[in-house]
Design an enzyme around this catalytic site. Structure first.
Site, short mmCIF file in Angstrom:
data_model
loop_
_atom_site.label_atom_id
_atom_site.label_comp_id
_atom_site.label_asym_id
_atom_site.label_seq_id
_atom_site.Cartn_x
_atom_site.Cartn_y
_atom_site.Cartn_z
N GLY A 21 2.43 -4.43 6.09
CA GLY A 21 1.71 -4.01 4.90
C GLY A 21 0.21 -3.99 5.17
N PRO A 22 -0.55 -3.52 4.22
CG PRO A 22 -1.37 -2.80 2.17
CD PRO A 22 -0.10 -2.94 2.94
N PRO A 23 -3.89 -4.92 4.85
CG PRO A 23 -5.73 -4.62 6.25
CD PRO A 23 -4.72 -3.87 5.45
N GLY A 24 -4.69 -8.15 3.42
CA GLY A 24 -5.02 -8.84 2.18
C GLY A 24 -3.94 -8.92 1.15
CB VAL A 25 -0.68 -7.42 0.63
CG1 VAL A 25 -1.44 -6.16 0.30
CG2 VAL A 25 -0.07 -7.32 2.02
N GLY A 26 -1.11 -10.84 1.55
CA GLY A 26 -0.43 -12.13 1.61
C GLY A 26 0.66 -12.23 2.64
CE LYS A 27 0.16 -7.95 6.97
NZ LYS A 27 -1.04 -7.69 6.15
CB SER A 76 2.09 13.94 4.34
OG SER A 76 0.87 13.29 4.62
CE LYS A 83 1.59 9.86 2.09
NZ LYS A 83 2.34 11.02 2.60
#
Length: 802
Positions: free
Chosen positions: A379-385, A702, A745
């Protein structure tokens, strides 16, 4: 075994006074006794408010009560012992804006009956405990013994003399003597529990006997230590006399013998000896193969000179073998309910992610071999992985270790160096096992997609054995050079971009997508998690700074543009630092962070809504793009000028995206008649197709639908609606093909305020992963062919000029 002060709760009313209300000052790592005068450093926010309030009201009586747990920063009444001391403020010295030194004269014991209030500081109903001052021969005899034994203790521990001399010479009443001796008994091993036990003991005789027992115990220990030191001095003197007249070698031998004798007398083990290493190897539960290697190396070590370079290399290797957790494990707590609770406490939302983790733990509970797949959070940075790994370790009762793989390009970082190299060390896996000290920790392989490759090898290939449950029970580090079992380790991985993970490594991972957050989720996270954490880390309380929802919304929309909440956390920290600075300068601040206050502190807005960047001119269409940092809005512009059919494509586009642009142009030209255009329109004009933000490389198919809409809008002189965005790949036959990253998106479209989105019909299944509140706020059109696009996205043509 130490006494439990809770056994001595006072329940007598006949000897106590009536109930009164007093402010309560919690005391950490100390106990104060009646009849003593003690200085206390006050630095916590509630305690400072208490002292300042008493100074303003010219009142100086307060209840001083010790905490049960010194690590609690903001204790309530249940965190305190129920017996404390009533004290009067004698002197107050301000050391700093948030630090006072207060001298208290302690008056009597007090019993905490019930809490009255917690704001602005703790207050409670208390009952003072009066003391029986009658004297008898038995009490006087106990007092004499206590005084004599304490004097003997002072002789052996001279650092007590300054505090004890005046007490032993002047205090005659046995109860007060016991209190003051306990108050000033600064010895190793005398802690808060011992002193609080004395404070809880109201009966004078029991209290004096308890303090006498405490003094006698430490007196015996200090006597034994003093006698041992004297014996060591005698042995040293005897050995020194033997050294006189001996040669250099004999002298060195005798000095080593002297050092060994001194250590033995002190009870210290000689960690440098081969025998000590042999004992450590024996206790480390090495498997048979590793034990053979260790014994062989120990045999070599015993025949080496300590000055040789090989000695240190061999010794370091044996120490690594001894320190690794060959057989040590922690007990697992594989309870799905505990895992769910821990995840809910640490993370907001992420319901599908939490559900998959709970399923993972449930399967591990049912399997006897405790093996399971390697989970990879993408996932993207900063989401709590990364913090998800910490929560899993906490819920399982396992130790946690993070291995940062970003930028690692050397295979030896994973497998270690061979011992033939100078400065050789094991790899990060074995180093982590030594650090955690058990065989079954939780390892988080952070940023696994950032591994590199160069002439030093491929670290991702070295991870193949580590992450294969069928092979990692015999993982062999180059330095250790013997198999080590990693099968009980729970490996987790994190990544931002799945495309850069090598295929063989990807095959060993089970991916869990961790999506970005919606605006509503960000606001909830800021209110429930980020703001309280930031207030505490900056030394503030909620009465000094309060956040309103409008403040959070302004920070989210005008000062951050991200899928995660890391930037949001930084901006909330900026607001807290502003308030902390004003408070440290002596200003009595009590502020509310609303929209206006956030703009004053953080300055002009850094971001404007994406729709504000749009113009209604023909030739501009809004697309949706996926990036490793989450979804993003992409504007595609088309322009025409007189020319001879040249087509220019700009915007730092890579091969696939350029091909999409060519396909869009070809479809427009092949369907010019259906669009109402002159089939020869390109003979008299040049077309320029541009994607802004040229500093950012762009690729992928896309954007085909968006490019088609921009070109058609330009040629038809009809603007594309500002509240519509689209994504999808087109074919030369007009089919709209599916694309990836639908969830990211749509989240980006939601953040930008888009009301309608066009998606390929074959991406309908991906809508199940999109949060419901996002789908409720926008209309999704599922299209199969390009012909369906223009009627949805184009505005009505302007009326003809009169």
């Amino acid at each position: 075994m130490k006494a439990n002060p809770s056994r001595y709760v006072v329940t007598q009313d006949t000897r106590g006074s009536d109930l009164e209300i007093l402010p309560i000052l919690p005391l950490r790592n100390n106990v104060v006794f009646p009849a003593s005068v003690v200085p206390v450093n006050v630095g916590r926010a509630r305690s400072i408010r208490l002292i300042e309030d008493l100074l303003q009201q010219n009142r100086g009586v307060v209840g001083v009560v010790s905490q049960r747990d010194a690590t609690v920063d903001d204790p309530d009444i249940e965190d305190l012992y129920d017996i404390g001391t009533v004290a009067r403020m004698v002197k107050v010295v301000r050391l700093a804006p948030s630090n006072y030194s207060v001298v208290f004269h302690c008056l009597s014991r007090v019993h905490l009956a019930s809490k009255v209030g917690f704001e602005p500081y703790l207050r409670a109903k208390v009952r003072r405990i009066s003391e029986d001052l009658e004297r008898n021969a038995e009490l006087d005899a106990i007092g004499v013994r206590l005084r004599d034994n304490t004097r003997e203790l002072v002789k052996i521990a001279p650092w007590l003399e300054k505090e004890m001399k005046g007490i032993l010479d002047t205090v005659r009443e046995t109860g007060a003597l016991a209190d003051l001796i306990a108050s000033n008994l600064a010895l190793e091993g005398v802690d808060v529990v011992d002193k609080q036990t004395v404070l809880h003991t109201v009966n004078v005789k029991e209290r004096a006997l308890r303090v006498l027992d405490l003094v006698n115990k430490h007196l015996d220990a200090l006597r034994a230590k003093h006698e041992k030191e004297q014996e060591l001095a005698r042995v040293k003197e005897e050995i020194s006399s033997m050294v006189v007249g001996e040669g250099k070698n004999q002298r060195e031998l005798i000095l080593r013998q002297q050092m060994k004798s001194i250590r033995e007398e002190l009870g210290e083990t000689d960690d440098d000896s081969v025998d000590a290493l042999r004992d450590r190897i024996r206790e480390s539960m090495l498997p048979e193969e590793a034990m053979k290697i260790a014994k062989k190396q120990l045999s070599r070590l015993s025949g080496m000179q300590q000055q040789s370079a090989e000695y240190n290399v061999t010794r370091t290797y044996i120490e690594w073998l001894a320190d690794l957790p060959w057989g040590k494990v922690t007990t697992d707590r594989l309870e799905p309910a505990d895992v769910r609770r821990c995840l809910d406490e640490d993370h907001f939302g992420l319901e599908k992610v939490k559900k998959r983790i709970v399923e993972y733990i449930a399967v591990r509970k049912l399997r006897a071999d405790k093996k399971g797949p390697i989970l990879c959070f993408i996932g993207p940075p900063g989401v709590g992985k990364t913090s998800l790994g910490q929560s899993i370790a906490r819920s399982m009762g396992r130790r946690y270790h993070r291995i940062a793989l970003g930028g690692v390009r050397d295979e030896a970082e994973i497998r270690g160096h061979r011992r033939t190299y100078v400065g050789a060390l094991p790899g990060r896996i074995i180093q982590g096992m030594k650090k955690v000290g058990v065989k079954n920790p939780v390892f988080v392989l952070d940023e696994i997609d950032k591994l590199g490759v160069d002439m030093m090898g491929d670290p991702s290939s070295a991870l193949l054995e580590v992450l294969d449950p069928a092979q990692n029970n015999t993982f062999q580090d180059h330095y250790i050079d013997t198999p080590f079992d990693l099968s009980q380790v729970t490996f987790l991985a994190t990544a931002n971009n799945a495309d850069t993970i090598p295929a063989p490594l990807w095959d060993r991972l089970e991916t869990i997508e961790v999506p970005g957050y919606t605006r509503a989720e960000k606001k909830s996270i800021a209110r429930d998690f980020l703001a309280p954490k930031s207030l505490a880390s900056h030394g503030l309380t909620s009465d000094r700074l309060t956040f309103e929802d409008s403040g959070f919304e302004t920070i989210i929309e005008s000062y951050t543009r991200e899928a995660g909440v890391r930037g949001l956390d930084r901006e909330i920290g900026s607001v807290c630092r502003h308030v902390a600075m004003r408070l440290a300068e002596g200003e009595n601040v009590r502020l509310t962070c609303n929209s206006e206050f956030a703009q004053i502190v953080l300055g002009p807005p850094r971001y404007t809504p994406e729709l504000a960047e749009r113009s209604s001119a023909p030739g501009v269409a809004t697309g949706l793009a996926w990036t490793p940092s989450g979804g993003d809005i992409l504007f595609i512009e088309a322009s025409q000028m007189p020319g001879h059919g040249e087509i220019v494509i700009t915007g730092n586009l890579k091969v696939v995206m350029k091909e999409s642009a060519v396909a869009a142009m070809s479809f427009v030209r092949s369907h010019a008649t259906q669009l109402g255009l002159d089939p020869e329109f390109l003979k008299t004009i040049d077309l320029h197709l541009h994607v802004p933000k040229g500093g950012t490389p762009k690729d992928g198919p896309s954007a085909g639908v968006t490019m088609y809409s921009a070109v058609a809008s330009l040629l038809l002189s009809c603007s594309v609606r500002k509240d519509v965005a689209m994504t999808g790949e087109i074919s030369l036959r007009g089919a709209v093909l599916p694309v990836g990253g639908i969830k990211e998106k749509l989240l980006a479209a939601h953040r930008a305020g888009i009301k309608e989105v066009l998606l390929p019909s074959r991406n309908e299944k991906d809508l199940e992963d999109v949060p419901k509140d996002v789908l409720e706020n926008m209309r999704v059109h599922l299209i199969k062919r390009v012909d369906e696009v223009l009627p949805i996205v184009l505005e009505a043509p302007p009326p003809p000029a009169v």
